[in-house]
Design a protein around this motif. Sequence first.
Motif, short mmCIF file in Angstrom:
data_model
loop_
_atom_site.label_atom_id
_atom_site.label_comp_id
_atom_site.label_asym_id
_atom_site.label_seq_id
_atom_site.Cartn_x
_atom_site.Cartn_y
_atom_site.Cartn_z
N VAL A 186 -28.43 -17.75 -3.96
CA VAL A 186 -27.80 -16.77 -3.10
C VAL A 186 -28.84 -16.16 -2.15
N ALA A 187 -28.38 -15.82 -0.95
CA ALA A 187 -29.28 -15.23 0.06
C ALA A 187 -29.41 -13.73 -0.18
N TRP A 188 -29.86 -13.37 -1.34
CA TRP A 188 -30.06 -11.97 -1.71
C TRP A 188 -31.10 -11.91 -2.82
N ALA A 189 -32.03 -10.99 -2.68
CA ALA A 189 -33.04 -10.81 -3.72
C ALA A 189 -33.38 -9.34 -3.81
N PHE A 190 -33.37 -8.82 -5.02
CA PHE A 190 -33.80 -7.44 -5.23
C PHE A 190 -34.63 -7.38 -6.49
N ALA A 191 -35.79 -6.77 -6.39
CA ALA A 191 -36.71 -6.70 -7.53
C ALA A 191 -37.27 -5.30 -7.67
N ALA A 192 -37.61 -4.95 -8.90
CA ALA A 192 -38.24 -3.67 -9.20
C ALA A 192 -39.32 -3.89 -10.24
N SER A 193 -40.42 -3.16 -10.13
CA SER A 193 -41.52 -3.28 -11.09
C SER A 193 -41.67 -1.98 -11.85
N LEU A 194 -41.92 -2.09 -13.16
CA LEU A 194 -42.07 -0.93 -14.02
C LEU A 194 -43.46 -0.89 -14.64
N ASN A 195 -44.12 0.23 -14.50
CA ASN A 195 -45.38 0.48 -15.18
C ASN A 195 -45.10 1.39 -16.37
N GLY A 196 -45.82 1.18 -17.48
CA GLY A 196 -45.68 2.06 -18.63
C GLY A 196 -44.56 1.69 -19.57
N CYS A 197 -44.02 0.47 -19.46
CA CYS A 197 -42.92 0.09 -20.34
C CYS A 197 -43.42 -0.65 -21.58
N THR A 198 -42.51 -0.89 -22.51
CA THR A 198 -42.80 -1.63 -23.72
C THR A 198 -41.87 -2.84 -23.78
N LEU A 199 -42.46 -4.00 -24.05
CA LEU A 199 -41.68 -5.23 -24.15
C LEU A 199 -41.97 -5.89 -25.49
N THR A 200 -40.90 -6.20 -26.21
CA THR A 200 -41.04 -6.93 -27.47
C THR A 200 -40.26 -8.24 -27.39
N VAL A 201 -40.75 -9.24 -28.09
CA VAL A 201 -40.07 -10.53 -28.20
C VAL A 201 -39.91 -10.82 -29.68
N ASP A 202 -38.68 -10.84 -30.13
CA ASP A 202 -38.38 -11.03 -31.56
C ASP A 202 -39.17 -10.04 -32.41
N GLY A 203 -39.30 -8.83 -31.91
CA GLY A 203 -40.00 -7.79 -32.65
C GLY A 203 -41.50 -7.75 -32.43
N LYS A 204 -42.08 -8.78 -31.84
CA LYS A 204 -43.52 -8.81 -31.56
C LYS A 204 -43.80 -8.06 -30.25
N THR A 205 -44.74 -7.14 -30.27
CA THR A 205 -45.05 -6.36 -29.08
C THR A 205 -45.93 -7.16 -28.13
N VAL A 206 -45.40 -7.38 -26.94
CA VAL A 206 -46.13 -8.09 -25.89
C VAL A 206 -46.78 -7.09 -24.95
N VAL A 207 -46.05 -6.04 -24.58
CA VAL A 207 -46.55 -4.94 -23.76
C VAL A 207 -46.24 -3.64 -24.47
N ASP A 208 -47.23 -2.79 -24.63
CA ASP A 208 -47.05 -1.51 -25.34
C ASP A 208 -47.41 -0.37 -24.41
N ALA A 209 -46.38 0.36 -23.96
CA ALA A 209 -46.58 1.51 -23.06
C ALA A 209 -47.44 1.12 -21.86
N GLY A 210 -47.18 -0.05 -21.30
CA GLY A 210 -47.88 -0.50 -20.10
C GLY A 210 -49.15 -1.27 -20.36
N VAL A 211 -49.51 -1.48 -21.62
CA VAL A 211 -50.74 -2.21 -21.96
C VAL A 211 -50.37 -3.59 -22.50
N LEU A 212 -50.89 -4.63 -21.86
CA LEU A 212 -50.63 -6.00 -22.31
C LEU A 212 -51.36 -6.24 -23.62
N LYS A 213 -50.62 -6.64 -24.66
CA LYS A 213 -51.20 -6.82 -25.98
C LYS A 213 -51.48 -8.26 -26.34
N VAL A 214 -50.92 -9.20 -25.59
CA VAL A 214 -51.14 -10.62 -25.86
C VAL A 214 -52.17 -11.13 -24.86
N ARG A 215 -53.24 -11.72 -25.37
CA ARG A 215 -54.30 -12.20 -24.47
C ARG A 215 -54.83 -13.54 -24.96
#
Length: 215
Positions: A186-215
């Motif tokens: 589709v000829a439409w794109a909208f994106a937003a970026s978030l700093n300070g968020c937490t991301l988990t995958v199957d309970g494993k923390t990948v990003v914790d309060a904006g800090v990347l935990k997987v390296r």
Amino acid sequence: LYWSGINVDYTKLQATGAAVRAVLKSGRQARLTHPNGTDLTLRIEGRDVGVSDGVISAEDIAKGPPDTQVWLPAGEVYVVPVAGTAEGKIVCDTVPFENGELAGATFTVKAGKLVSHTAKPGASYERWKARYAIAATAKNDFAYIDLGINPNVKVPAGSKLTTWVPAGTVSLGFGTNLWAGGTNDVAWAFAASLNGCTLTVDGKTVVDAGVLKVR
């Protein structure tokens, strides 16, 4: 910031990208939260995972697009979720748009579709709504989730700068996702970026309060 991001250690960046990709590739469900009220879940099992690490390897060439893309500064790992699985709410304090910004924006997602949106009244939001209104229906499809992994790009405290590549930043989009290996053109794109968020995958923390935990 730009040149610092360019002059990253690409060997280490490749290693980080591979580590984050492995977590996403083996995962089934991701959850994104933020103190501002963001709470989004989506399924990623069986999906390919792209990496922008600034290097086009022989493996990338063998796979072809989108793996043969490079953006500089580099440092992103991205995945197109299983269609229809994104559920929840995305809240953005500010989102750059044209020569202004959307402030206090909230996007509600159900069954992988954008079903409602709000933002602080103003000229930028009116312009955004006008452009959104004339786009095709596929504009509402949740498109991808993108994790920044570049440790050399750090958003200054108090800055409104939004860029996809700082380690720990999470970006989300609606509409086209061809660049990420998706099928929505589709000829439409909208994106937003978030700093300070937490991301988990199957309970494993990948990003914790904006800090990347997987390296």
